[in-house]
Design a protein around this motif. Structure first.
Motif, PDB file in Angstrom:
ATOM      1  N   GLU A   1     -61.278  70.537 -22.725  1.00  0.00           N
ATOM      2  CA  GLU A   1     -60.424  71.701 -22.935  1.00  0.00           C
ATOM      3  C   GLU A   1     -60.964  72.582 -24.053  1.00  0.00           C
ATOM      4  OE1 GLU A   1     -56.493  70.393 -23.625  1.00  0.00           O
ATOM      5  OE2 GLU A   1     -56.172  69.652 -21.582  1.00  0.00           O
TER       6      GLU A   1
ATOM      7  N   CYS B   1     -51.489  76.491 -14.659  1.00  0.00           N
ATOM      8  CA  CYS B   1     -50.183  75.829 -14.705  1.00  0.00           C
ATOM      9  C   CYS B   1     -49.208  76.543 -13.793  1.00  0.00           C
ATOM     10  CB  CYS B   1     -49.648  75.812 -16.124  1.00  0.00           C
ATOM     11  SG  CYS B   1     -49.461  77.459 -16.801  1.00  0.00           S
TER      12      CYS B   1
ATOM     13  N   ASN C   1     -53.874  75.591 -20.706  1.00  0.00           N
ATOM     14  CA  ASN C   1     -54.646  74.429 -20.267  1.00  0.00           C
ATOM     15  C   ASN C   1     -53.934  73.614 -19.194  1.00  0.00           C
ATOM     16  OD1 ASN C   1     -57.214  74.283 -21.831  1.00  0.00           O
ATOM     17  ND2 ASN C   1     -55.806  74.397 -23.565  1.00  0.00           N
TER      18      ASN C   1
ATOM     19  N   HIS D   1     -50.958  72.001 -19.224  1.00  0.00           N
ATOM     20  CA  HIS D   1     -50.148  70.830 -19.562  1.00  0.00           C
ATOM     21  C   HIS D   1     -48.696  71.062 -19.143  1.00  0.00           C
ATOM     22  CE1 HIS D   1     -53.451  69.008 -21.554  1.00  0.00           C
ATOM     23  NE2 HIS D   1     -53.495  69.888 -22.551  1.00  0.00           N
TER      24      HIS D   1
ATOM     25  N   ALA E   1     -51.269  74.973 -24.722  1.00  0.00           N
ATOM     26  CA  ALA E   1     -50.926  73.927 -23.754  1.00  0.00           C
ATOM     27  C   ALA E   1     -50.658  74.528 -22.380  1.00  0.00           C
ATOM     28  CB  ALA E   1     -49.709  73.148 -24.249  1.00  0.00           C
TER      29      ALA E   1
ATOM     30  N   ARG F   1     -42.540  67.299 -21.543  1.00  0.00           N
ATOM     31  CA  ARG F   1     -42.866  65.930 -21.139  1.00  0.00           C
ATOM     32  C   ARG F   1     -42.125  64.929 -22.022  1.00  0.00           C
ATOM     33  NH1 ARG F   1     -49.199  65.487 -21.345  1.00  0.00           N
ATOM     34  NH2 ARG F   1     -48.778  66.514 -23.327  1.00  0.00           N
TER      35      ARG F   1
END
Length: 590
Positions: free
Chosen positions: A37, A344, A569, A571, A566, A575
């Motif tokens: 990343e 994403c 990338n 993610h 995040a 979570r």
């Protein structure tokens, strides 16, 4: 701009940031190829470009003199410093040695960077010219243009404590340390004057070392004697400073004024009949000696005059309070992202911080709600629904937020606090029917009120409704309604809109749909936890409210960039961790 090393930023000529050096860009691409990343700083430069323009900070710097470092770059460095939790020295070293930072700032490979004191000077200038909010304003403006934050929708706000960057002092320590701090300031500013008017060896023995609990006497009698000694020394020192023969500029030293305030807040000074001066410590008895000042005005340290003692439930701390507002949305089905630069789901945009407000520890949450809404309106980011805990709302704010800002407050309001409502038996205030036109109230037994009296209670307009003693005295339901000695029931009502809003809110918050929707507010607790873990939000780095607020603003900007990184990338958001034991339980159940 490259290659300059200065101790102090002197002047600024606004210039665009240089593009990343090709050699550095090629090295970055090679190091982070494949599944690795790209680092946050590189993502920010690629996605947002020149985020902080020099011109936005130009008012804090001179137009003449030797040029200094770009203030826009210094702002970005400060945000990256918060994102990686670095000291000033470490941040300056990163500018000098870290290829990722050089890429983000467009610096040459051989650029030597700057001395770490430049960052301190930058913060001081930003605070002095009231540009604390500028970095977050610029970031949110760029994100608004990209559609990542918008007006409307849902936002949530919560507050947390912030511990000041000074030692906690009790009243005895505060008195002694205020005298000591004043002596230190006078000795540094006018050593010859101090040597002339004071017995330096004698004062040095008492105030050479800092005042703390470990060196104080154990018995209460000796502590009281020492407290009076500190008071007498303080008044003696002030008398010397304000004497006609003393330089007048000594009175302008901050430590002198702080000592004067500490003495006024903690001591009384009177003249007895025999002409002798009597100095006493203030107590809690207001009628006896005026008592101590309210907490919002009482100094807690001679080194940070903005810090205050705060209380929230079972927590007691010395410092400040910070309010964080962020966007939020209920989980929704995901769709493929149209933006090729993002891997994403498009529907799951990150929750981003839209406002940070810092106050001293005594300011209540409800007092800050309107300023928060004003700040969001200034940024054109007012939500349609604002999720809050029970510390923020009141009847006035529920109605006022909707009328003045178009915001519906999603928040639990305090339930009816009458004896009947708390016991869940008898007639609560909400059981009475109000006829606003006729200015009459009907009780559950069908009796009408006898008086309707507008008044002001605690600064809030209200109406006191009273039932006659004759009606209540003969009512068979009297025991369920009132136990007042007067024998009659009284009800205090807010104005009509507020009363109806409160009754609607109390009815709605009992439903399962409302409780399920309100669960969205809990996510702001995770934001505070993240801010504490990443940027150390709950411990002030600097002294004073202005610099503490500046630190909070740059922390908010750093958290936004971390969340955007995040998201860029790919993610997943929100979570939750699953322990190995929980996984084992799930596998066995399957």
């Amino acid at each position: 701009m490259s290659g300059r090393r200065m101790e102090i930023v002197v002047s600024v000529q606004p210039q665009p940031w240089p593009e990343p050096v090709p050699e550095i860009a090629a090295a970055i691409r090679a190091m982070y190829s494949g599944r690795r990343e790209v680092p946050l700083a590189v993502q920010v430069r690629d996605q947002l470009g020149e985020l902080f323009a020099d011109a936005e900070f130009a008012t804090a710097f001179g137009a003449r003199g030797k040029p200094g470092w770009s203030p826009g770059m210094l702002a970005m460095i400060t945000v990256l410093q918060k994102a990686e939790d670095l000291t000033d020295r470490q941040a300056a070293d990163a500018v000098r040695t870290n290829l990722v930072w050089k890429y983000a700032l467009g610096l040459e490979l051989t650029d030597p960077g700057f001395d770490h004191t430049v960052l301190s000077e930058f913060r001081a200038r930003v605070v002095r010219h009231r540009l604390e909010e500028k970095a977050l304003d610029l970031l949110l403006a760029v994100l608004r243009d990209k559609g990542l934050v918008t007006a409307g929708g849902k936002q949530r706000t919560d507050s947390t404590h912030v511990i000041a960057a000074v030692r906690d002092l009790n009243r005895l320590e505060l008195a002694g340390e205020a005298v000591r701090a004043c002596l230190e300031a006078l000795s540094a500013a006018a050593p010859h004057w101090v040597a002339e008017v004071l017995d330096v060896p004698g004062w040095s023995r008492r105030y050479q070392q800092r005042i703390d609990t470990w060196r104080l006497p154990a018995s209460q009698t000796k502590k009281d004697e020492l407290a009076l000694s500190y008071g007498k020394d303080g008044f003696t020192l002030l008398a010397a400073v304000y004497a006609r023969a003393s330089p007048t500029w000594l009175r302008e030293l901050p430590a002198v004024e702080i000592l004067r305030v500490v003495l006024v807040q903690n001591y009384t000074r009177t003249v007895a009949r025999n002409g002798r001066e009597v100095i006493k410590r203030r107590g809690n008895d207001i009628d006896k000696d005026g008592g101590l000042p309210p907490g919002c005005r009482r100094l807690t340290s001679p080194y940070d005059t903005d810090a205050r003692w705060g209380v929230k439930r079972d927590m007691f701390w010395n410092g400040f309070k910070v309010h964080i507002s962020e966007t939020c949305a209920a989980p929704a089905p995901t769709e493929p992202a149209e933006d090729a630069g993002c891997r994403c789901p498009a529907a799951q945009k990150p929750n981003l911080i839209t406002n940070v407000a810092t106050t001293d520890a005594t300011v209540s949450d409800s007092t800050m709600l309107e300023p928060i809404h004003q700040a969001l309106r200034k940024r054109d980011l007012l939500p349609d629904e604002h999720y809050l805990d029970s510390g923020y709302p009141s009847a006035e704010l529920i109605v006022g937020s909707l009328e003045n800002f178009g915001i519906a407050l999603i928040t639990p309001v305090l339930l009816d606090r009458s004896r009947q409502a708390k016991a869940h038996e008898g007639f609560a205030a909400s059981d009475f029917a109000v006829d606003w036109q006729a200015q009459r109230v009907t009780c559950p037994a069908g009796q009408l009120s006898s008086s309707w009296t507008p008044c002001v209670q605690d600064g809030v307009p209200k109406t006191v409704v009273t039932f006659s003693k004759t009606v209540c005295g003969s009512c068979p339901h009297r025991a369920q309604c009132t136990t007042a000695k007067s024998g009659r029931r009284q009800i205090s009502l807010h104005p009509r809109e507020m009363t109806e809003a409160l009754r609607r809110a109390r009815a709605e918050q009992e439903t399962q749909d409302w409780q399920k929707d309100y669960a969205l507010r809990a996510g702001v607790e995770g934001t505070i936890r993240q801010a504490t873990a990443v940027t150390g939000l709950r411990r002030a780095r600097y002294r004073g409210l202005a610099k503490t607020h500046l630190d909070h603003v740059y922390s908010a900007a750093a958290l936004n960039l971390i969340r955007l990184d995040a998201w860029w990338n790919g993610h997943p958001l929100d979570r939750t961790r699953t322990s190995h034991l929980s996984r084992l339980e799930l596998s066995l159940a399957a």
